[in-house]
Scaffold this motif. Structure first.
Motif, PDB file in Angstrom:
ATOM      1  N   TRP A  86      33.554  92.502  36.802  1.00  0.00           N
ATOM      2  CA  TRP A  86      32.586  91.415  36.915  1.00  0.00           C
ATOM      3  C   TRP A  86      33.273  90.098  37.263  1.00  0.00           C
ATOM      4  CZ3 TRP A  86      32.345  87.134  33.485  1.00  0.00           C
ATOM      5  CH2 TRP A  86      31.271  86.266  33.716  1.00  0.00           C
ATOM      6  N   MET A  87      34.366  89.790  36.581  1.00  0.00           N
ATOM      7  CA  MET A  87      35.072  88.533  36.838  1.00  0.00           C
ATOM      8  C   MET A  87      35.629  88.500  38.262  1.00  0.00           C
ATOM      9  SD  MET A  87      38.289  86.846  34.832  1.00  0.00           S
ATOM     10  CE  MET A  87      37.275  86.459  33.423  1.00  0.00           C
ATOM     11  N   THR A  88      36.163  89.614  38.727  1.00  0.00           N
ATOM     12  CA  THR A  88      36.700  89.664  40.091  1.00  0.00           C
ATOM     13  C   THR A  88      35.601  89.466  41.123  1.00  0.00           C
ATOM     14  OG1 THR A  88      38.422  91.202  39.334  1.00  0.00           O
ATOM     15  CG2 THR A  88      38.038  91.047  41.703  1.00  0.00           C
ATOM     16  N   ALA A  89      34.456  90.153  40.914  1.00  0.00           N
ATOM     17  CA  ALA A  89      33.352  90.014  41.863  1.00  0.00           C
ATOM     18  C   ALA A  89      32.769  88.604  41.840  1.00  0.00           C
ATOM     19  CB  ALA A  89      32.263  91.040  41.546  1.00  0.00           C
ATOM     20  N   VAL A  90      32.647  88.021  40.656  1.00  0.00           N
ATOM     21  CA  VAL A  90      32.124  86.655  40.545  1.00  0.00           C
ATOM     22  C   VAL A  90      33.062  85.670  41.234  1.00  0.00           C
ATOM     23  CG1 VAL A  90      31.754  84.781  38.913  1.00  0.00           C
ATOM     24  CG2 VAL A  90      30.708  86.991  38.502  1.00  0.00           C
ATOM     25  N   THR A  91      34.358  85.856  41.055  1.00  0.00           N
ATOM     26  CA  THR A  91      35.335  84.951  41.679  1.00  0.00           C
ATOM     27  C   THR A  91      35.257  85.033  43.198  1.00  0.00           C
ATOM     28  OG1 THR A  91      36.799  85.206  39.774  1.00  0.00           O
ATOM     29  CG2 THR A  91      37.759  84.333  41.796  1.00  0.00           C
ATOM     30  N   GLU A  92      35.244  86.254  43.718  1.00  0.00           N
ATOM     31  CA  GLU A  92      35.168  86.410  45.173  1.00  0.00           C
ATOM     32  C   GLU A  92      33.863  85.847  45.723  1.00  0.00           C
ATOM     33  OE1 GLU A  92      35.718  90.493  46.050  1.00  0.00           O
ATOM     34  OE2 GLU A  92      37.833  90.528  45.480  1.00  0.00           O
ATOM     35  N   GLU A  93      32.741  86.151  45.050  1.00  0.00           N
ATOM     36  CA  GLU A  93      31.446  85.657  45.519  1.00  0.00           C
ATOM     37  C   GLU A  93      31.381  84.140  45.462  1.00  0.00           C
ATOM     38  OE1 GLU A  93      27.341  85.585  46.668  1.00  0.00           O
ATOM     39  OE2 GLU A  93      29.087  86.850  47.034  1.00  0.00           O
ATOM     40  N   SER A  94      31.890  83.551  44.379  1.00  0.00           N
ATOM     41  CA  SER A  94      31.846  82.091  44.249  1.00  0.00           C
ATOM     42  C   SER A  94      32.690  81.414  45.321  1.00  0.00           C
ATOM     43  CB  SER A  94      32.334  81.678  42.857  1.00  0.00           C
ATOM     44  OG  SER A  94      31.496  82.204  41.850  1.00  0.00           O
ATOM     45  N   LEU A  95      33.863  81.961  45.584  1.00  0.00           N
ATOM     46  CA  LEU A  95      34.731  81.358  46.589  1.00  0.00           C
ATOM     47  C   LEU A  95      34.181  81.554  47.992  1.00  0.00           C
ATOM     48  CD1 LEU A  95      38.230  82.305  45.127  1.00  0.00           C
ATOM     49  CD2 LEU A  95      37.006  80.144  44.963  1.00  0.00           C
ATOM     50  N   HIS A  96      33.505  82.673  48.229  1.00  0.00           N
ATOM     51  CA  HIS A  96      32.890  82.873  49.550  1.00  0.00           C
ATOM     52  C   HIS A  96      31.752  81.886  49.782  1.00  0.00           C
ATOM     53  CE1 HIS A  96      34.361  87.323  49.692  1.00  0.00           C
ATOM     54  NE2 HIS A  96      35.253  86.484  50.170  1.00  0.00           N
ATOM     55  N   GLN A  97      31.031  81.542  48.703  1.00  0.00           N
ATOM     56  CA  GLN A  97      29.865  80.686  48.834  1.00  0.00           C
ATOM     57  C   GLN A  97      30.187  79.205  48.671  1.00  0.00           C
ATOM     58  OE1 GLN A  97      26.999  81.659  49.788  1.00  0.00           O
ATOM     59  NE2 GLN A  97      27.177  83.875  49.567  1.00  0.00           N
ATOM     60  N   THR A  98      31.411  78.869  48.293  1.00  0.00           N
ATOM     61  CA  THR A  98      31.772  77.474  48.049  1.00  0.00           C
ATOM     62  C   THR A  98      32.139  76.797  49.358  1.00  0.00           C
ATOM     63  OG1 THR A  98      32.582  78.029  45.851  1.00  0.00           O
ATOM     64  CG2 THR A  98      33.298  75.933  46.779  1.00  0.00           C
ATOM     65  N   VAL A  99      31.234  75.974  49.852  1.00  0.00           N
ATOM     66  CA  VAL A  99      31.461  75.201  51.076  1.00  0.00           C
ATOM     67  C   VAL A  99      31.252  73.743  50.718  1.00  0.00           C
ATOM     68  CG1 VAL A  99      30.791  74.828  53.457  1.00  0.00           C
ATOM     69  CG2 VAL A  99      30.661  77.118  52.477  1.00  0.00           C
ATOM     70  N   LEU A 100      32.314  72.959  50.780  1.00  0.00           N
ATOM     71  CA  LEU A 100      32.274  71.573  50.331  1.00  0.00           C
ATOM     72  C   LEU A 100      32.300  70.613  51.512  1.00  0.00           C
ATOM     73  CD1 LEU A 100      34.828  71.830  47.424  1.00  0.00           C
ATOM     74  CD2 LEU A 100      32.350  71.738  47.245  1.00  0.00           C
ATOM     75  N   PRO A 101      31.656  69.457  51.373  1.00  0.00           N
ATOM     76  CA  PRO A 101      31.689  68.457  52.448  1.00  0.00           C
ATOM     77  C   PRO A 101      33.055  67.803  52.539  1.00  0.00           C
ATOM     78  CG  PRO A 101      30.546  67.579  50.543  1.00  0.00           C
ATOM     79  CD  PRO A 101      30.845  69.019  50.230  1.00  0.00           C
ATOM     80  N   THR A 102      33.437  67.428  53.737  1.00  0.00           N
ATOM     81  CA  THR A 102      34.684  66.707  53.927  1.00  0.00           C
ATOM     82  C   THR A 102      34.458  65.226  53.683  1.00  0.00           C
ATOM     83  OG1 THR A 102      34.205  66.526  56.272  1.00  0.00           O
ATOM     84  CG2 THR A 102      35.517  68.415  55.574  1.00  0.00           C
ATOM     85  N   SER A 103      35.490  64.427  53.873  1.00  0.00           N
ATOM     86  CA  SER A 103      35.381  63.000  53.595  1.00  0.00           C
ATOM     87  C   SER A 103      34.453  62.296  54.583  1.00  0.00           C
ATOM     88  CB  SER A 103      36.775  62.353  53.658  1.00  0.00           C
ATOM     89  OG  SER A 103      37.375  62.615  54.920  1.00  0.00           O
ATOM     90  N   ASN A 104      34.343  62.809  55.814  1.00  0.00           N
ATOM     91  CA  ASN A 104      33.441  62.167  56.758  1.00  0.00           C
ATOM     92  C   ASN A 104      32.025  62.710  56.607  1.00  0.00           C
ATOM     93  OD1 ASN A 104      33.661  64.704  57.842  1.00  0.00           O
ATOM     94  ND2 ASN A 104      35.034  64.072  59.507  1.00  0.00           N
TER      95      ASN A 104
END
Length: 577
Positions: free
Chosen positions: A207-225
């Motif tokens: 569960w922890m491995t799948a949650v980590t992979e899924e969270s990192l795949h879905q984490t898209v952050l805005p840049t400074s601009n």
């Protein structure tokens, strides 16, 4: 060994149907009514305390080592890669699979291994959900194998072995839990406790491995601009960026497997909960408080209409909103992104308001009822309540962090106002729903005559009844009581029970059906990629980058699990109504 006084059951205010407190094992050995102090009256059995401690240490060490490997594979991909983590998980899955096969063979061969079965544990809807999520997880593993085959010429073969091992583990574990989730094991209790804790730790690591992979795949952050680019913090899949897929369908298999991650995550949690209840039931022979309906509860949609219809409308509206959200947030047009976020917040606000109103109506119905509260300890019920309240902490954490950020910086746009309002309504809805489900689970099921008998939650096996009825021990008299009660329950004529529902019961069913479909809607959106916390820059700008990512990626998986676990609790309330 316990003394005779210690083996006698405690006297309860409501007399149980099963009144005997001893069973007989191989070679005439007497088995204690309660084999573990956590399951019943206080026991001073050192062997039980030692085996519980040993199995707990096994789970703790396996889980902590796994946590260290998961963290290392994410933040230090030079020395510890995802392949090293997968080797560790493969070893755990092989050991757990071998133990489950041994357990199934041993309990099949030994008649006295399982004397009692816990009627609360492993209900049919939970095992059915386990099969559904297990099938989807095995399909995900097939897609992963097809994906990594394209990189076999330039990547580690471990990444092909891992999904194969996981598919075998899921298949064996689903079979194991389907047939043995209710077992109260009496023989080889030390080995059984350690094996169950090993299996539980394996599920938590997956569960922890799948949650980590899924969270990192879905984490898209805005840049400074102003423009947002795809700064995905995804786990390193291949160590060599020049490695290319050998067939053209790699992207298809990768996308398909990513969409099946939520089912794999829910499977691991379902299996962990069922395994924990089995661990609590090891050595258990008797449940003192038996308060359940004497006929099996069945799911049907008779006498309910408004709840399912309105719930389906919310579900369809949520799916349409989610699809439009996913399409618009990927566009480069900032106006479309802002409109998609506003639409998402408004949809959630409508769902939260309607769910809160229905929950308040349910509280009013509870006040008009005369049903008593369930007394006595039950491992399954305690686990249900603990998971419900614990998982809701993830959503509460995200909500309160968001409230602080918006209030501190001030409401500067309509998007901020909608974000704050939606978050406040989410907090209210979570609190009301938690209380509604917990209160319903702790109330007696409806009885046809408002009183009468209650069937036992712990059923004796055929071998136990036969061995007790043939013996000439004083306890055989109490066994006769069990047999007679069981026969009475089996010969209850069905026409004695009223098939019509009172308006209060019908209203409760309508409320539970509506809340179930709403929670499914609120599960689908974040589980399949709706991340307004990252699309809206408010939290990212107010908090530090890594702090906000940590809060969302830790709290959101618990929030997703909370919605699915709420569906399970509401389903049980619906059936018991």
């Amino acid at each position: 060994m316990t003394t005779q006084d210690e083996e006698e059951p405690r006297i309860s205010s409501s007399p149980p149907i099963i009144t005997h407190s001893r069973a007989w094992g191989p070679h005439g050995r007497r088995l204690s009514s309660w084999a573990c102090p956590s399951l019943g009256p206080a026991s001073q059995d050192p062997a039980c305390n030692w085996s519980s401690l040993l199995s707990g240490l096994v789970a703790l060490n396996v889980f902590l080592l796994g946590c260290a490997l998961v963290s290392a594979s994410v933040f230090n991909t030079v020395h510890i890669t995802s392949a090293h983590l997968q080797v560790y998980l493969i070893c755990l899955m092989i050991l757990s699979t071998c133990w489950m096969l041994y357990y199934a063979a041993y309990t099949y061969r030994e008649d006295q291994a399982v004397l009692y079965k816990d009627g609360h544990a492993g209900p049919i809807w939970l095992r059915g959900g386990l099969i559904l999520f297990g099938v989807c997880s095995m399909i995900m593993d097939i897609f992963k194998v097809a994906y990594y085959v394209g990189y076999l010429h330039c990547d580690s073969a471990v990444k092909i072995v891992f999904p194969i091992a996981q598919a075998v583990f899921i298949f064996v574990q689903t079979y194991f839990l389907w047939f043995h989730a209710k077992d109260c094991v009496q023989l080889q209790r030390n080995i059984t406790r350690c094996g169950l804790m090993l299996t539980l730790s394996t599920n938590l690591m997956l569960w922890m491995t799948a949650v980590t992979e899924e969270s990192l795949h879905q984490t898209v952050l805005p840049t400074s601009n102003a423009s947002k680019t795809s700064r995905s913090m995804a786990m390193q899949v291949r160590s060599d960026d020049s490695c290319e897929c050998s067939h053209s369908a790699c992207s298809i298999f990768e996308t398909a497997s990513n969409y099946l991650y939520p089912f794999n995550i829910e499977y691991s949690l379902f299996a962990s909960a069922m395994t924990y209840v089995m661990w609590k039931n090891v050595g258990r022979l008797l449940d003192e408080h038996n308060h359940h309906h004497n006929l099996p509860q069945r799911f049907h949609l008779r006498d309910v209409l408004l709840g399912p219809i309105n719930g389906l409308l919310i579900l369809v509206a949520g799916l349409v909103t989610f699809i439009m959200y996913k399409v618009d947030v990927q566009e480069q047009d900032e106006a479309k992104k802002e409109a998609a976020l506003q639409m998402h917040y408004i949809m959630n606000m409508v769902a939260y308001v309607l769910m809160s109103v229905c929950t308040l109506a349910g509280w009013v119905l509870y006040g008009l009822e005369q049903r008593e509260h369930v007394s006595g300890k039950n491992p399954t019920r305690s686990l249900d309540v603990g998971l419900l309240l614990g998982a809701s902490m993830g959503q509460f954490a995200i909500c309160y962090f968001t409230i602080v950020a918006v209030v501190a910086t001030g409401i500067q746009s309509h998007l901020d106002a909608l974000n704050l309002t939606s978050t406040l309504l989410a907090v209210i809805q979570l609190g009301l729903q938690n209380g509604f489900i917990v209160e319903g689970l702790h109330r007696q099921p409806y009885s046809p005559h408002n009183s009468g008998t209650h069937a036992a939650h712990v059923f004796t096996s055929t071998y136990t009844l036969r061995s007790h009825s043939d013996s000439e021990l004083p306890e055989s008299k109490s066994t006769t009581t069990v047999t007679s009660d069981t026969s009475q329950l089996q010969t209850h004529p069905l026409h004695h029970f009223s098939t019509g529902l009172s308006w209060k019961r019908r209203a409760l069913k309508e409320i539970c059906a509506f809340l179930m479909l709403c929670n499914i809607t609120l599960w689908i959106m974040p589980a399949f990629g709706a991340r307004p916390q990252f699309e809206n820059p408010h939290g990212h700008d107010f908090y530090d980058l890594y702090m906000w990512v940590a809060v969302v990626n830790i709290g959101l998986p618990f929030s997703i699990f909370y919605r699915m676990h709420s569906v399970a609790g509401l389903f049980e309330l619906y059936v018991l109504s």
